[in-house]
Write an enzyme that holds these catalytic residues in place. Structure first.
Site, PDB file in Angstrom:
ATOM      1  N   ILE A  78      -6.775  -1.172  16.498  1.00  0.00           N
ATOM      2  CA  ILE A  78      -7.241   0.161  16.073  1.00  0.00           C
ATOM      3  C   ILE A  78      -8.746   0.348  16.344  1.00  0.00           C
ATOM      4  O   ILE A  78      -9.201   1.477  16.496  1.00  0.00           O
ATOM      5  CB  ILE A  78      -6.896   0.389  14.575  1.00  0.00           C
ATOM      6  CG1 ILE A  78      -6.894   1.886  14.248  1.00  0.00           C
ATOM      7  CG2 ILE A  78      -7.829  -0.377  13.656  1.00  0.00           C
ATOM      8  CD1 ILE A  78      -6.235   2.230  12.924  1.00  0.00           C
ATOM      9  N   GLY A  97      -6.456  -9.220   8.014  1.00  0.00           N
ATOM     10  CA  GLY A  97      -5.691  -8.176   8.697  1.00  0.00           C
ATOM     11  C   GLY A  97      -6.567  -7.132   9.369  1.00  0.00           C
ATOM     12  O   GLY A  97      -7.615  -7.442   9.947  1.00  0.00           O
ATOM     13  N   ASP A 129      -8.371  -4.852   8.026  1.00  0.00           N
ATOM     14  CA  ASP A 129      -9.649  -4.757   7.307  1.00  0.00           C
ATOM     15  C   ASP A 129     -10.664  -5.723   7.933  1.00  0.00           C
ATOM     16  O   ASP A 129     -11.806  -5.337   8.253  1.00  0.00           O
ATOM     17  CB  ASP A 129      -9.385  -5.110   5.827  1.00  0.00           C
ATOM     18  CG  ASP A 129     -10.504  -4.690   4.897  1.00  0.00           C
ATOM     19  OD1 ASP A 129     -11.459  -4.045   5.356  1.00  0.00           O
ATOM     20  OD2 ASP A 129     -10.407  -5.018   3.694  1.00  0.00           O
ATOM     21  N   SER A 171      -0.209  -1.202   4.216  1.00  0.00           N
ATOM     22  CA  SER A 171       0.606  -2.042   3.311  1.00  0.00           C
ATOM     23  C   SER A 171       1.655  -2.903   4.005  1.00  0.00           C
ATOM     24  O   SER A 171       2.337  -3.688   3.333  1.00  0.00           O
ATOM     25  CB  SER A 171       1.310  -1.215   2.214  1.00  0.00           C
ATOM     26  OG  SER A 171       0.392  -0.774   1.236  1.00  0.00           O
TER      27      SER A 171
HETATM   28  N1  AR6 Z   1      -5.352  -2.927  14.567  1.00  0.00           N
HETATM   29  C1  AR6 Z   1      -4.227  -2.297  14.127  1.00  0.00           C
HETATM   30  N2  AR6 Z   1      -3.362  -2.849  13.249  1.00  0.00           N
HETATM   31  C2  AR6 Z   1      -3.643  -4.082  12.808  1.00  0.00           C
HETATM   32  C3  AR6 Z   1      -4.798  -4.802  13.203  1.00  0.00           C
HETATM   33  C4  AR6 Z   1      -5.675  -4.175  14.120  1.00  0.00           C
HETATM   34  N3  AR6 Z   1      -6.781  -4.756  14.573  1.00  0.00           N
HETATM   35  N4  AR6 Z   1      -4.794  -6.002  12.567  1.00  0.00           N
HETATM   36  C5  AR6 Z   1      -3.683  -6.040  11.806  1.00  0.00           C
HETATM   37  N5  AR6 Z   1      -2.986  -4.893  11.945  1.00  0.00           N
HETATM   38  P1  AR6 Z   1      -2.795  -5.661   6.705  1.00  0.00           P
HETATM   39  P2  AR6 Z   1      -2.107  -4.414   4.116  1.00  0.00           P
HETATM   40  C6  AR6 Z   1      -1.703  -4.481  11.318  1.00  0.00           C
HETATM   41  O1  AR6 Z   1      -2.384  -6.987   6.187  1.00  0.00           O
HETATM   42  O2  AR6 Z   1      -0.721  -4.922   4.206  1.00  0.00           O
HETATM   43  C7  AR6 Z   1      -6.540  -7.118   3.772  1.00  0.00           C
HETATM   44  O3  AR6 Z   1      -6.955  -8.413   3.448  1.00  0.00           O
HETATM   45  C8  AR6 Z   1      -0.847  -5.571  10.734  1.00  0.00           C
HETATM   46  O4  AR6 Z   1      -0.072  -6.193  11.763  1.00  0.00           O
HETATM   47  O5  AR6 Z   1      -4.044  -5.568   7.494  1.00  0.00           O
HETATM   48  O6  AR6 Z   1      -2.335  -2.981   3.699  1.00  0.00           O
HETATM   49  C9  AR6 Z   1      -7.176  -6.068   2.879  1.00  0.00           C
HETATM   50  O7  AR6 Z   1      -8.482  -6.413   2.498  1.00  0.00           O
HETATM   51  C10 AR6 Z   1       0.031  -4.764   9.774  1.00  0.00           C
HETATM   52  O8  AR6 Z   1       1.142  -4.204  10.456  1.00  0.00           O
HETATM   53  O9  AR6 Z   1      -2.936  -4.575   5.491  1.00  0.00           O
HETATM   54  C11 AR6 Z   1      -6.238  -6.047   1.705  1.00  0.00           C
HETATM   55  O10 AR6 Z   1      -6.543  -7.076   0.789  1.00  0.00           O
HETATM   56  C12 AR6 Z   1      -0.887  -3.625   9.320  1.00  0.00           C
HETATM   57  O11 AR6 Z   1      -2.017  -3.668  10.200  1.00  0.00           O
HETATM   58  C13 AR6 Z   1      -4.885  -6.312   2.314  1.00  0.00           C
HETATM   59  O12 AR6 Z   1      -5.142  -7.031   3.531  1.00  0.00           O
HETATM   60  C14 AR6 Z   1      -1.385  -3.762   7.889  1.00  0.00           C
HETATM   61  O13 AR6 Z   1      -1.574  -5.113   7.558  1.00  0.00           O
HETATM   62  C15 AR6 Z   1      -4.161  -5.041   2.683  1.00  0.00           C
HETATM   63  O14 AR6 Z   1      -2.877  -5.367   3.118  1.00  0.00           O
END
Ligand code: AR6
Length: 170
Positions: free
Chosen positions: A9, A30, A32, A115
């Site tokens: 993203i 992730g 973030d 999420s």
């Molecule tokens: N670009 C797009 N999507 C991505 C990227 C990226 N660079 N990296 C991961 N994803 P998550 P949550 C996808 O875990 O479940 C963090 O520690 C990933 O494959 O990032 O809302 C925060 O600080 C997945 O499909 O977010 C919170 O503590 C999606 O993004 C917690 O994680 C969301 O995965 C939030 O958890």
């Protein structure tokens, strides 16, 4: 216009990228982690000033080293089986981001699958909610008219395509 993009993203050419953050807004793993790495340390300083964000709401910052106008930090619900208001909270993440983008007159916005990673929300259910919220926004007036669902995971991208092909004329 709704698009599904497979990839990072932080590399998208849009006005706003949405971060799937946590209530403290102090970074994490992730998407973030990827956003904080790409934006640089000034983002963490800007987030500290916000003092956190409740689940289902949104807070905005600049984007620093990422070439977009704004980063919207929203906090999705942790999936705990679906009876604790998870679907309403997830819908509220999307609707708050879209309302803020409309107010800020942003023309394009990219969402990650909020999420669906560490917070363990079943992707099929999350995708239905995301598409429904975006569709209802696009039925109204105002910006943003260009919405990107940015997926890191091919399976989730396929769920978006299936949902959009069934329910939305693109
Ligand atoms: N670009 C797009 N999507 C991505 C990227 C990226 N660079 N990296 C991961 N994803 P998550 P949550 C996808 O875990 O479940 C963090 O520690 C990933 O494959 O990032 O809302 C925060 O600080 C997945 O499909 O977010 C919170 O503590 C999606 O993004 C917690 O994680 C969301 O995965 C939030 O958890």
């Amino acid at each position: 216009m709704i698009e599904v993009h497979l990839g990072d993203i932080t590399r998208l050419n849009v006005d706003v990228i949405v971060n799937a953050a946590n209530t403290r807004l102090l970074g994490g793993g992730g998407v973030d982690g990827a956003i904080h790495r790409a934006a640089g340390p000034k983002l963490l300083r800007a987030c500290r000033d916000l003092g956190g964000c409740p689940v289902g709401e949104v807070r905005a910052t600049g984007a620093f080293s990422i070439p977009v106008k704004r980063i919207y930090h929203t906090v999705g619900p942790v999936w705990r089986g679906g009876r604790l208001g998870e679907s309403e909270l997830l819908a509220s993440c999307y609707s708050h981001c879209l309302t803020l983008a409309r107010r800020e007159n942003m023309r394009s916005i990219a969402f990650p699958a909020i999420s669906c990673g560490i917070y363990d929300y079943p992707p099929r259910l999350a995708v239905e909610i995301a598409v429904r919220q975006v569709q209802s926004h696009l039925e109204g007036e105002g910006e943003p008219r260009s919405i990107v669902f940015c997926c890191f995971d091919r399976k989730i991208a396929e769920l978006y395509h299936a949902q959009l092909d069934t329910h939305v004329r693109r």
